[in-house]
Design a protein around this motif. Sequence first.
Motif, PDB file in Angstrom:
ATOM      1  N   TYR A 156      13.957 -41.104 -30.529  1.00 52.01           N
ATOM      2  CA  TYR A 156      14.368 -41.086 -31.872  1.00 52.01           C
ATOM      3  C   TYR A 156      15.386 -39.876 -32.482  1.00 52.01           C
ATOM      4  O   TYR A 156      16.016 -40.080 -33.288  1.00 52.01           O
ATOM      5  N   SER A 157      15.776 -39.602 -31.553  1.00 61.22           N
ATOM      6  CA  SER A 157      16.666 -37.577 -31.435  1.00 61.22           C
ATOM      7  C   SER A 157      18.093 -37.908 -31.897  1.00 61.22           C
ATOM      8  O   SER A 157      18.643 -37.434 -32.833  1.00 61.22           O
ATOM      9  N   LYS A 162      14.515 -38.445 -37.187  1.00 64.47           N
ATOM     10  CA  LYS A 162      14.119 -38.057 -35.551  1.00 64.47           C
ATOM     11  C   LYS A 162      13.126 -37.658 -35.220  1.00 64.47           C
ATOM     12  O   LYS A 162      12.758 -37.983 -34.309  1.00 64.47           O
ATOM     13  N   ASP A 163      11.933 -38.280 -36.145  1.00 62.40           N
ATOM     14  CA  ASP A 163      10.497 -38.366 -35.869  1.00 62.40           C
ATOM     15  C   ASP A 163       9.960 -39.914 -35.235  1.00 62.40           C
ATOM     16  O   ASP A 163      10.001 -40.374 -36.302  1.00 62.40           O
ATOM     17  N   LYS A 164       9.466 -40.003 -34.669  1.00 64.63           N
ATOM     18  CA  LYS A 164       8.568 -41.383 -34.180  1.00 64.63           C
ATOM     19  C   LYS A 164       7.721 -41.775 -35.235  1.00 64.63           C
ATOM     20  O   LYS A 164       7.045 -43.066 -35.571  1.00 64.63           O
ATOM     21  N   SER A 165       7.612 -40.488 -35.965  1.00 61.61           N
ATOM     22  CA  SER A 165       6.452 -40.756 -37.392  1.00 61.61           C
ATOM     23  C   SER A 165       6.610 -41.488 -38.592  1.00 61.61           C
ATOM     24  O   SER A 165       6.117 -42.699 -39.461  1.00 61.61           O
TER      25      SER A 165
END
Length: 536
Positions: A156-157, A162-165
């Motif tokens: 995800y970066s 960039k955060d999976k959440s």
Amino acid sequence: MPTFKHLVTWTFLAAQTVVPAFAATAEEWSKRSIYQIITDRFALPPGADPTQCNPGEHTWCGGTWNSIRLNLDYIQSAGFTAIWISPINQNYIGPKTPYGDPYHGYWIQDNSQLNARFGTADDLKALSKELHARKMFLMVDIVVNNVMATSTTPDYSKYMFKDKSMYHPYCPIHWGIPESEQNCWFGDQKVPLPDVDTTNPTVVSTYHTWIRQLVQEYGIDGLRIDAAKHVNKDFWPGFVEAAGVFCIGEVYGGMEVDTIAQWQGPNALPSVLNYPLYAALKEAFVIPGNRNTTALAEVLTQEQEKFVDTTVLGNFMENHDVPRWHNLSVDPQSMYNAMAFMFMTDGIPIVYAGQEQYFSGNSDPWNREPLWPSGYAKTPAYELIARLNLVRNYLIHSTDWVTRPTDVLTVSENGIGVMKGPVVSILTNIGSPPRNGSSLAVQSPYQSSTALVDVMNCRQFVVGSDGWLDVEYTKGGVATILLPRDLLSGGPICPPSPNSQNVKGGQKQASSGMKTVVLGEWALGLLTLLTGIMMW
């Protein structure tokens, strides 16, 4: 040939670092016509090899924003007043996938970056600036619903979020279940498309900032939104407000007006692509086909009842997601009549690059052909589009035509007659071959002996008793678009000629002594339509 740029003059002031957009409201977009472009496939940079583009290879062919800018004359000469280009943001960067490369622009990696394959920020600004200098609008395709990955556990970066959440957990879509369609992932195990969680407050605020800056920096006048119905509906009003420009969403579907109309309005989007009309045009005009003009009339009626504003719906016959018209229909007149209907009814006409060149690709990738092998020829279809744009632009700037609803005057197995403002359009599905004895009778509200002109070929008509007009097809199924002669006085369409002859338009009398008046380059250009079947 006079075009829109000869009919209206505006002023424009361009900055060097930020390209101002026009104050492009929905009302102003209703007065536009749009030419749709896949950037990679419209035009090559000077010196590029024009033979190296096979759509079946699913890969880059080399089109850029600069090459669009250098070929705008081709678009503007056809009378278009806006272009819609494929997504401009950074796409997947990596080895070729099982489904090819992201030449189309819809495999988003990082929305905060531009796609370097198509050029630099300065190149995109130069395109926007040149369009505005020509008094044209720029519409940009955007993808909000998802990004692209090569596995269901991506890194995800590399994305803007960039955060999976900030994404919904992986799940395959179960079609027909709205919650699944909005929360699960497009694609498959080979090329999954992680679904962005547009209920997440951080996602919402970041998207608002992103789109506001994108629009302002590149002078964007409108947005086409990919997969709009796969995002929760309540996300859109705030996003549209942040964008500050007209937005039209892709809500894929058939003739079911109810399911698509719910996506237009203050609690959703300003506009959507007119898939019900597209389905109805196929039902009515494709040859061989059902010749079901009743379905077309019903869709028109339902749309006026159920959509908030039909004047800003995006009318189309082709795009990059559906087969080319020529792939569906064997007769060019079917396209000419359906196109005339699309231009002369409620909504914004959209023509996908290549339709004017009779491209015939089926579904993806074959409907994404490069345009340059055509030589940008001024085909009969191109000339027809230029004519329709000229008529439409003239009506927009001389009458209240654009805001008037379309009324159905008659429906028969041979076609349909409609009226929008002062314009009577009589469209047929009989095709190119002459049909002796075949006709379409339409009762108009015009008084007997009113002088009308068929603006497609400058043929003169006189309305018969009780308002009847009877069009016979002894020379094939050509579209007929009638305007009062007085309305055309002093304008660029069908200027008066001392040799003009009237044709009686009364029922059962219309074809008696019917003659076409040749009026310089106008009629000469349109006469080439009769050769269209040879190119088809």
